[in-house]
Design an enzyme around this catalytic site. Structure first.
Site, mmCIF file in Angstrom:
data_model
loop_
_atom_site.group_PDB
_atom_site.id
_atom_site.type_symbol
_atom_site.label_atom_id
_atom_site.label_comp_id
_atom_site.label_asym_id
_atom_site.label_seq_id
_atom_site.Cartn_x
_atom_site.Cartn_y
_atom_site.Cartn_z
ATOM 1 N N SER A 167 0.092 -1.581 -0.275
ATOM 2 C CA SER A 167 0.076 0.091 0.029
ATOM 3 C C SER A 167 0.390 1.059 0.362
ATOM 4 O O SER A 167 0.150 1.813 -0.293
ATOM 5 C CB SER A 167 -0.825 0.135 1.397
ATOM 6 O OG SER A 167 -0.194 -0.199 2.530
ATOM 7 N N HIS B 291 -0.779 6.035 6.843
ATOM 8 C CA HIS B 291 -0.300 6.026 5.247
ATOM 9 C C HIS B 291 0.010 6.538 4.538
ATOM 10 O O HIS B 291 -0.521 7.910 4.940
ATOM 11 C CB HIS B 291 -1.306 4.613 4.001
ATOM 12 C CG HIS B 291 -1.714 3.343 4.219
ATOM 13 N ND1 HIS B 291 -2.121 3.028 5.362
ATOM 14 C CD2 HIS B 291 -0.554 2.099 3.892
ATOM 15 C CE1 HIS B 291 -1.707 2.064 5.270
ATOM 16 N NE2 HIS B 291 -1.139 1.385 4.258
#
Length: 288
Positions: A38, A263
């Protein structure tokens, strides 16, 4: 000028300086493959890549797309949210091919982030430490007391050899490519943290930083072992962790809830692209 605009402007200037030289020298565009998890796919960052499997949460603003735009490379992006090293050799989910299938003998550049999802080290350490923090209202170091060296031991005994194997497999499938693997952007400040925005107890912030350092070191050692280039992002991302203001952070916090907490945001992905260009000697040094 906004943070993302500054990154895009820097990348555009790199392209202008290279115009008529390396960026345009080949008769056919250089074949570039982006692999990984990711942090590579740009999970949660809009707009998404319409042709990518939806479960991969692949963004048009991830670092590979930034690099390909600047360099005019022919990008094949098979990065996928949640991927671990086993997904290089086997299908991650229905409709998602093994990532190594994208590599060919004419691939000239490969970039990736991988290793954090092996043994669920990344998500497990965050989740378990957040759960532990709730029992002490963010005080003390309940996660460290509960789990000790277990995460780091797992990284060294299992994640590290898995990354080595993955990089060797990449080399076997793309023997003529430059391979560059990035570390993971800094998630937490050096001390204290920002409970409950990042729901980690104050005393566990250095503990989680140690786990991330061990993971990045495993990636670095695996790169050295296999002849890949390690893209170190630890120093440049200091002060841009998830506890910083929205205009300063490169990694998103858990609260407020967003598409991909913990993230990189689009600025962080742009920084990863610029760092790769600089380290690989494909761009020019421009301060952000």
């Amino acid at each position: 000028m906004g943070a993302r605009r500054a990154v895009v402007a820097a990348l555009a200037v790199i392209g202008l300086f290279l115009g008529g030289t390396a960026a345009w020298a080949d008769e056919a565009p250089l074949r570039y493959v982006n692999l990984g998890d990711s942090y590579s796919s740009g999970a949660g960052i809009q707009p998404a890549v319409a042709t990518a499997p939806p479960q991969c949460s692949q963004s048009q603003l991830n670092w590979a797309h930034d690099i390909a735009r600047v360099k005019r490379y022919q990008l094949v992006d098979v990065s996928c949210s949640g991927a671990d090293t086993s997904d290089f050799r086997a299908s991650q989910s229905p409709g998602v091919a093994p990532q190594l299938n994208a590599l060919t003998a004419d691939t000239k550049l490969v970039t990736l982030t991988i290793g954090g999802n092996d043994n669920s080290v990344f998500t497990s350490s965050i989740q378990k430490c957040a759960t532990a923090a709730a029992t002490t209202a963010g005080q003390g170091n309940p996660c460290q007391r509960a789990y000790g060296d277990s995460f780091v031991d797992t990284i060294n005994s299992s994640n590290y050899p898995n990354i080595v194997k993955a990089l060797k497999d990449v080399r076997a499938k793309a023997p003529n490519a430059r391979v560059a693997i990035s570390g993971y952007l800094t998630i937490l400040p050096a001390t204290q943290g920002c409970y409950p925005i990042m729901p980690i107890a104050a005393g566990d912030v250095p503990y989680l930083n140690g786990i991330q350092a061990a993971l990045n070191n495993a990636v670095k050692r695996a790169a050295q072992q296999t002849g890949a280039t390690y893209l170190d992002v630890t120093a440049i991302s200091q002060g841009h962790d998830a506890c910083q203001s929205p205009f300063k952070r490169w990694v998103e916090p858990i609260v407020p809830i967003n598409a991909a907490p913990v993230h990189p945001n689009f600025v962080g992905e742009g920084v990863m692209a610029k760092n790769a260009l600089d380290v690989l000697g494909l761009g020019i040094g421009i301060g952000l």
